[in-house]
Design a protein around this motif. Sequence first.
Motif, PDB file in Angstrom:
ATOM      1  N   ARG A  62       5.701  -5.560  -7.517  1.00  0.00           N
ATOM      2  CA  ARG A  62       5.811  -4.334  -6.732  1.00  0.00           C
ATOM      3  C   ARG A  62       7.220  -3.754  -6.803  1.00  0.00           C
ATOM      4  NH1 ARG A  62       5.538  -6.332  -1.941  1.00  0.00           N
ATOM      5  NH2 ARG A  62       7.000  -5.094  -0.722  1.00  0.00           N
ATOM      6  N   ASN A  86      12.914  -2.846   0.499  1.00  0.00           N
ATOM      7  CA  ASN A  86      12.193  -1.694  -0.052  1.00  0.00           C
ATOM      8  C   ASN A  86      11.490  -2.118  -1.320  1.00  0.00           C
ATOM      9  OD1 ASN A  86      13.781  -0.781  -2.633  1.00  0.00           O
ATOM     10  ND2 ASN A  86      15.336  -1.270  -1.087  1.00  0.00           N
ATOM     11  N   CYS A  87      10.651  -1.252  -1.839  1.00  0.00           N
ATOM     12  CA  CYS A  87       9.965  -1.557  -3.081  1.00  0.00           C
ATOM     13  C   CYS A  87       9.677  -0.231  -3.787  1.00  0.00           C
ATOM     14  CB  CYS A  87       8.684  -2.347  -2.825  1.00  0.00           C
ATOM     15  SG  CYS A  87       7.347  -1.379  -2.105  1.00  0.00           S
ATOM     16  N   CYS A 104       6.137  -4.210   2.499  1.00  0.00           N
ATOM     17  CA  CYS A 104       7.508  -4.579   2.843  1.00  0.00           C
ATOM     18  C   CYS A 104       7.596  -5.030   4.295  1.00  0.00           C
ATOM     19  CB  CYS A 104       8.453  -3.405   2.576  1.00  0.00           C
ATOM     20  SG  CYS A 104       8.760  -3.151   0.809  1.00  0.00           S
ATOM     21  N   CYS A 118       6.905   0.634   3.534  1.00  0.00           N
ATOM     22  CA  CYS A 118       5.465   0.451   3.337  1.00  0.00           C
ATOM     23  C   CYS A 118       4.976  -0.817   4.043  1.00  0.00           C
ATOM     24  CB  CYS A 118       5.140   0.379   1.844  1.00  0.00           C
ATOM     25  SG  CYS A 118       5.632  -1.150   1.057  1.00  0.00           S
ATOM     26  N   CYS A 141       8.293   2.442  -1.499  1.00  0.00           N
ATOM     27  CA  CYS A 141       8.975   2.891  -0.289  1.00  0.00           C
ATOM     28  C   CYS A 141      10.483   2.765  -0.444  1.00  0.00           C
ATOM     29  CB  CYS A 141       8.504   2.072   0.921  1.00  0.00           C
ATOM     30  SG  CYS A 141       9.182   0.400   1.011  1.00  0.00           S
TER      31      CYS A 141
HETATM   32 ZN   LIG Z   1       7.718  -1.190   0.206  1.00  0.00          ZN
END
Ligand SMILES: [Zn+2]
Lengths: 775, 330
Positions: free
Chosen positions: A179, A137-138, A119, A116, A141
Amino acid sequence: RDNGQVSRRVRAAIRVEGIVQGVGFRPFVYGLAIELGLDGLVGNDERGVFIEVEGGRAPVGEFLAALRGHPPPLAVIERISVERVRAGPGGTGFVIVRSAVGGDRRALVSPDVATCVDCLREMADPADRRYGYAFTNCVNCGPRFTIVRDVPYDRPNTTMAGFAMCADCAREYHDPADRRFHAQPVCCPACGPRLRLVDREGRTIAGDPVAEAVRWLRRDAVLAVKGLGGYHLAAVAAREPAVAALRSRKHREDKPFAVMAPDLAAARRLCAVDETAERLLTGPARPIVLLRRLPEPPELPGAAIAPSVAPGNPWLGLMLPYTPLHHLLLRELACPLVLTSGNVSDEPIAYVDEEAMERLAGIADVFLTHDRPIHVRADDSVVRTFRGRELPVRRSRGYAPQPMALAAGVPRPVLACGAELKNTFCLAKGRRAFVSHHIGDLENYETLRAYTQGIEHFRRLFDLVPEVVAHDLHPEYLSTKYALEREGVDLVGVQHHHAHVASCLADNGECGPVIGVAFDGLGYGLDGTLWGGEFLIADLARFERAGYLEPLPMPGGAAAIREPWRMAAAYLDLALGGCVPDDMDVVRRNADRWPAVVALARAGVGSPRTSSMGRLFDAVAAITCGRDVITYEGQAAVELERRADPAEPGAYECPLLAGAPATTALFTAAGPELVAAVVDDLGAGTPAEVVAARFHNAVARLVADGCARLRDAGAPSTVALSGGVFQNMLLLERATDLLEADGFRVLTHRRVPPNDGGVSLGQAAVAAALDRERG
Amino acid sequence: MAHGSGGKATQTLIEAVFLDAFRNPALEPLEDSAVVEVGTERLALTTDSYVVSPIFFPGGDIGDLAVNGTVNDLSVSGARPLYLSAGFVLEEGFPVADLRRVTASMARAAATAGVGVVTGDTKVVQRGKADGCYVTTAGVGLLDRPARLGVAHARPGDTVIVSGPIGEHGVTIMLARGELDIEADLISDTAPLNGLVATLLDACPGGVRCMRDATRGGVATILNEIARASGVAVVVDEDAVPVRPAVRGACELLGIDPLYVACEGRMVVVVDGPSAGAALDALRGHPLGGEAEIVGRVRDDPPGLVLLRTTFGGTRIVDMLVGDPLPRIC
Ligand SMILES: [Zn+2]
Ligand SMILES: [Fe+3]
Ligand SMILES: [Mg+2]
Ligand SMILES: [Zn+2]
């Protein structure tokens, strides 16, 4: 708390169903509620997410609007129900409540998601602790489906289990406002997976792995890169020696390679990117999008594509980076990269490290790899665009295992075993169908193993024990044999083309009845011959074969598929009444075996009869474009489409003959007459581009005329177009135009491919419909 | 007609009808020959009917085919073939001269194999009720060697050998029907295997696990039977399978896989690992085994499957066919 306004407090109990777990839904709700100053709670249970919000009428309304209008990017909301409940005294604040025990058990595992923007921003920020980190990542995503080993979807059940979170990551993971709250693969350079560049012997190459890899690429090396769902092979797209080397080492003769462009701007320099294409290229699924190439601008040397990438092809399969590693690699390289599946010719893509080293050692010069295991192999998805939306060609990474909502329920859980080539399977229960990732061609042992293991994996993930097993009727399909070995289940054999039509219905959330036009290579028919140019009057439960292409022999069976000139021989022998002139190009090119192949066809020895439309395209491609032998599936038809001049409006006549007596067919279509028209036209000196176009237009007219004939006889005025032949955009567009002009409503594919990759969904829909009828 | 093509449909027919009707311990293994004890002797007993069309073909005819087929079924069970019976079903009007040709070639084949045709029977049926001439032979052989052979005896680590180039008989017959405009320099491989078997068993006593003559359904079907009965995987190396260029060319034209084409004088042999070299040498030292090749190995995984390692290193599944081969490509 009421924004200074005096208004009555309201409380709403909300229930959200769909893919709403593991996608950042609770932090989203939490953040929204805090922002709007609402009290209440949010939590997960086995049905999805439950929410209660309380506050002023206006902010609660705003909350509901935001929930509906701007849910988290990865959420797929199937249903939102809202109920007014009695408001409390207020001032309780907003809390995330613990999930009920087992509440996540049935959480739907989401597909893998492209990195995303948040990120990416962190990765580009030298001050951020994830600066340049290839596994950032989060909750919005990152890897999902490809790393999940089991449910519930928790870190210990993923391939991230071996990485213990550091204190910083743990803090983010547990903070509802963050997030990364409950983002299972969360990690950072201190605690997460690491990149490594190794040579063919597995020895680590010193230096920054990405920078070194790019240095190798610039020296025309072939690089193996571990991606999300398997290894890719990469070469600089502009470098002919590198791409040619990749081609010869991979034993891939003609099939085009896909290209990853560094960013959208670079993509626009290569191909015509319209609004739809842009949405698909930059969307969370990040498929390969087949796009028309632009003429190469000489002033932009970095944008060049070497001839070997997609030889003679006006289309290019284009994608944008979808993992942090791809972003780092492409940013460093700053030019398009060929990125093709890490395998030798028809083998499945390599995804286990040791195996990849072994299998790809003869192809790749260096390996850019890492220590986060891939649990499920997932190929890149491939889509085309049609009328402002996507038309899937291969539905896999980024899409699977997203459930598809069914229009009607599935009384007992169904396993649909799919077809043989481009296999997918499908599990369905309730109102959901889970179509698997692309498994591949089952004749291969590795693929068969992925198939049987994949089915077991999906059964666990979606907590489903099949009671009904649907399968194709072809006795030699390994998927059929697999189905017939199941015990204690009801078996449902589904005719191949009925499955195609049903898949188009299910894809569109409809039940029929329709006129289903199923044109493909071939599938096993009810009469034991091979069908493939079918007009069915069908609903989900049953069908009638209402028209078809006149059957003719395939001289040499499977050999006639690999060698389109054999279909030309069979068609020409019929079209020209046994007097095929020796000086025709296709005859001259194949003179040594022509008489023998014609004899095979006439004697019917080793020559099964088929009504396949794909084989008619093959025959015309051999005659018109000189494509005598193919090196990948569908190549002849693809080249015929590519050759056709889209501006040509003319069409040949394809007469509809009366259907054979004592059959349900109202007509058969005289394929040989079409071929005769092609021969006449070529003989008159008409260019191949025009002939190819007129043939396409003729087939489109055949579709429209056939449907009109059936409607005159009482058939429905909705048409479903399915089967691999409808991946041909020229045909699909022309046929749809003609049908719509004649007042038909036309259904085409949008979520599963028209090819055999969609067959499993159709089988499931048919099995469920029959089960509903049984009551 | 799928029930006659030697694949899974035939298997199902045998199991559903015949095994059901006649069930007994000697029949149950469903080997090419049954083993029975008479007094102190162990005998192998077999029977087979021949309905080949055309009756005369390059390299042989229905007569030597009927003798060799039964001799081979006895031989691969480890028996020494001794005596044969012959039954004829003749269509009214079948030329006597042709019948003489058939019986003469039977006599020649029996002499070559060293067996006696010791009893017989003839029936004539109305025109149209048969296709010229059918021959049924039965045979008895003496199991006087200690070898314990059977399709269930293959073990991981074993080696798989074929005794010569495959597919010649089946392709010859297809071309001999004359419907196809194909000329190929080919003759049937029909031959008695008892001499070759004896040579092999002498050379590696105790090392041979099983032998089968690769008739209907070809080498692929035999290997599948072995893989299933033994619960092992058979991995075949595509490049190692001996196929003559004429057979390969004809198969390519016909769109068939030589692995599924019938032979009448070739056998598949499974030997334990240590015996592989001796077995190959022994076979190659015999006139009928000069082109024998090691074609594969037995593995434990995946049980019941036959895998073909292709030229590019892929592994294709070589399955037992349910019926006549039909393309699977969409
Ligand atoms: Zn992300
Ligand atoms: Fe199909
Ligand atoms: Mg027999
Ligand atoms: Zn960390």
